[in-house]
Write a protein that holds these residues in place. Structure first.
Motif, PDB file in Angstrom:
ATOM      1  N   LEU A   1      -6.522   1.959 -13.474  1.00 18.48           N
ATOM      2  CA  LEU A   1      -7.379   3.111 -13.772  1.00 18.48           C
ATOM      3  C   LEU A   1      -7.096   4.281 -12.844  1.00 18.48           C
ATOM      4  CD1 LEU A   1     -10.853   1.439 -14.404  1.00 18.48           C
ATOM      5  CD2 LEU A   1      -9.139   2.178 -16.081  1.00 18.48           C
ATOM      6  N   ASP A   2      -6.788   3.984 -11.577  1.00 23.99           N
ATOM      7  CA  ASP A   2      -6.593   5.068 -10.610  1.00 23.99           C
ATOM      8  C   ASP A   2      -5.898   4.532  -9.364  1.00 23.99           C
ATOM      9  OD1 ASP A   2      -6.722   7.621  -9.566  1.00 23.99           O
ATOM     10  OD2 ASP A   2      -8.916   7.710  -9.525  1.00 23.99           O
ATOM     11  N   THR A   3      -5.271   5.427  -8.652  1.00 26.93           N
ATOM     12  CA  THR A   3      -4.729   5.124  -7.326  1.00 26.93           C
ATOM     13  C   THR A   3      -5.364   6.125  -6.370  1.00 26.93           C
ATOM     14  OG1 THR A   3      -2.805   6.552  -7.691  1.00 26.93           O
ATOM     15  CG2 THR A   3      -2.548   4.223  -8.209  1.00 26.93           C
ATOM     16  N   LYS A   4      -5.974   5.621  -5.345  1.00 28.19           N
ATOM     17  CA  LYS A   4      -6.691   6.472  -4.385  1.00 28.19           C
ATOM     18  C   LYS A   4      -5.883   6.620  -3.100  1.00 28.19           C
ATOM     19  CE  LYS A   4     -10.479   7.053  -6.776  1.00 28.19           C
ATOM     20  NZ  LYS A   4     -10.845   8.373  -7.260  1.00 28.19           N
ATOM     21  N   LEU A   5      -6.235   7.615  -2.330  1.00 25.20           N
ATOM     22  CA  LEU A   5      -5.587   7.841  -1.043  1.00 25.20           C
ATOM     23  C   LEU A   5      -6.622   8.367  -0.056  1.00 25.20           C
ATOM     24  CD1 LEU A   5      -3.067   8.082   0.769  1.00 25.20           C
ATOM     25  CD2 LEU A   5      -2.739  10.374  -0.157  1.00 25.20           C
ATOM     26  N   TYR A   6      -6.643   7.753   1.119  1.00 25.81           N
ATOM     27  CA  TYR A   6      -7.516   8.187   2.208  1.00 25.81           C
ATOM     28  C   TYR A   6      -6.640   8.556   3.403  1.00 25.81           C
ATOM     29  CZ  TYR A   6     -11.066   6.298  -0.815  1.00 25.81           C
ATOM     30  OH  TYR A   6     -11.875   6.062  -1.902  1.00 25.81           O
ATOM     31  N   PRO A   7      -6.101   9.789   3.398  1.00 28.48           N
ATOM     32  CA  PRO A   7      -5.152  10.186   4.452  1.00 28.48           C
ATOM     33  C   PRO A   7      -5.768  10.183   5.843  1.00 28.48           C
ATOM     34  CG  PRO A   7      -5.735  12.077   3.088  1.00 28.48           C
ATOM     35  CD  PRO A   7      -6.342  10.865   2.441  1.00 28.48           C
ATOM     36  N   GLU A   8      -7.074  10.406   5.950  1.00 26.85           N
ATOM     37  CA  GLU A   8      -7.707  10.391   7.265  1.00 26.85           C
ATOM     38  C   GLU A   8      -7.635   8.999   7.894  1.00 26.85           C
ATOM     39  OE1 GLU A   8     -11.058   9.746   4.236  1.00 26.85           O
ATOM     40  OE2 GLU A   8      -9.182  10.865   4.343  1.00 26.85           O
TER      41      GLU A   8
ATOM     42  N   VAL B   1       3.831   1.257  -5.768  1.00 31.39           N
ATOM     43  CA  VAL B   1       4.243   0.294  -6.792  1.00 31.39           C
ATOM     44  C   VAL B   1       3.362   0.266  -8.043  1.00 31.39           C
ATOM     45  CG1 VAL B   1       5.463  -1.200  -5.176  1.00 31.39           C
ATOM     46  CG2 VAL B   1       3.057  -1.619  -5.626  1.00 31.39           C
ATOM     47  N   TYR B   2       2.333   1.101  -8.111  1.00 29.57           N
ATOM     48  CA  TYR B   2       1.506   1.209  -9.315  1.00 29.57           C
ATOM     49  C   TYR B   2       1.226   2.668  -9.604  1.00 29.57           C
ATOM     50  CZ  TYR B   2       0.653  -3.762  -8.734  1.00 29.57           C
ATOM     51  OH  TYR B   2       0.808  -5.111  -8.594  1.00 29.57           O
ATOM     52  N   ASN B   3       1.053   2.964 -10.899  1.00 23.06           N
ATOM     53  CA  ASN B   3       0.730   4.312 -11.362  1.00 23.06           C
ATOM     54  C   ASN B   3      -0.495   4.253 -12.260  1.00 23.06           C
ATOM     55  OD1 ASN B   3       3.324   5.607 -10.451  1.00 23.06           O
ATOM     56  ND2 ASN B   3       4.147   4.104 -11.886  1.00 23.06           N
ATOM     57  N   GLN B   4      -1.277   5.300 -12.228  1.00 23.40           N
ATOM     58  CA  GLN B   4      -2.412   5.380 -13.136  1.00 23.40           C
ATOM     59  C   GLN B   4      -1.899   5.218 -14.562  1.00 23.40           C
ATOM     60  OE1 GLN B   4      -4.641   9.014 -12.779  1.00 23.40           O
ATOM     61  NE2 GLN B   4      -6.253   8.305 -14.109  1.00 23.40           N
ATOM     62  N   GLY B   5      -2.556   4.359 -15.332  1.00 23.43           N
ATOM     63  CA  GLY B   5      -2.174   4.133 -16.721  1.00 23.43           C
ATOM     64  C   GLY B   5      -1.249   2.942 -16.942  1.00 23.43           C
ATOM     65  N   ASP B   6      -0.699   2.351 -15.887  1.00 29.79           N
ATOM     66  CA  ASP B   6       0.133   1.151 -16.046  1.00 29.79           C
ATOM     67  C   ASP B   6      -0.693   0.071 -16.744  1.00 29.79           C
ATOM     68  OD1 ASP B   6       2.204   2.376 -14.663  1.00 29.79           O
ATOM     69  OD2 ASP B   6       1.934   1.201 -12.837  1.00 29.79           O
TER      70      ASP B   6
END
Length: 130
Positions: free
Chosen positions: A10-17, A33-38
């Motif tokens: 559904l989504d890939t998140k990122l928390y750069p902090e 290794v994963y993309n939204q919509g796979d």
């Protein structure tokens, strides 16, 4: 009745902090290794056992390069993702209720991998068929 399981990213998140504060590579970015919509389909029958093979070659749809996707033709699922979602896949393949009383439909679960700085959100669905 037979059962298969569909897994959708559904989504890939990122928390750069958090990556800046805690990671050895503070700029590692989103999950590679994963993309939204796979989308992935798991079967466990006389012909194939995708659960036993940790999702190897279960990828059916991606906007990325299939050979680079975990679960594609050359890679099993990422171990952190597999650890988080495999129990729901197994339950669905056995025809069980994935999450009764928590989700609107007991055959569906929304969950994520264990990577706290770049989690991947998965939808897991048990599909019943003859």
């Amino acid at each position: 009745m037979k059962h298969k399981v569909k897994v959708t990213v559904l989504d890939t998140k990122l928390y750069p902090e958090y990556q800046q504060q805690y990671c050895a590579n503070p700029c590692s970015g989103k999950c590679p290794v994963y993309n939204q919509g796979d989308e992935f389909f798991f079967y466990r029958d006389d012909e194939r056992d995708d659960y036993w093979n940790c999702g190897l070659d279960t990828l059916v749809k991606t906007d990325g390069k299939p050979d680079e996707i975990a679960g594609g033709p050359k890679k099993p699922f990422c171990t952190e993702a597999w650890d988080a979602i495999s129990r729901y896949i197994y339950t669905g393949l056995q025809g069980g209720s994935i999450m009764r009383g928590w989700m609107k439909n007991e055959n569906t679960m929304i969950t994520c991998c264990n990577d706290g700085t770049r989690p991947v959100i998965f939808k897991i669905e048990r599909i019943d068929y003859d």
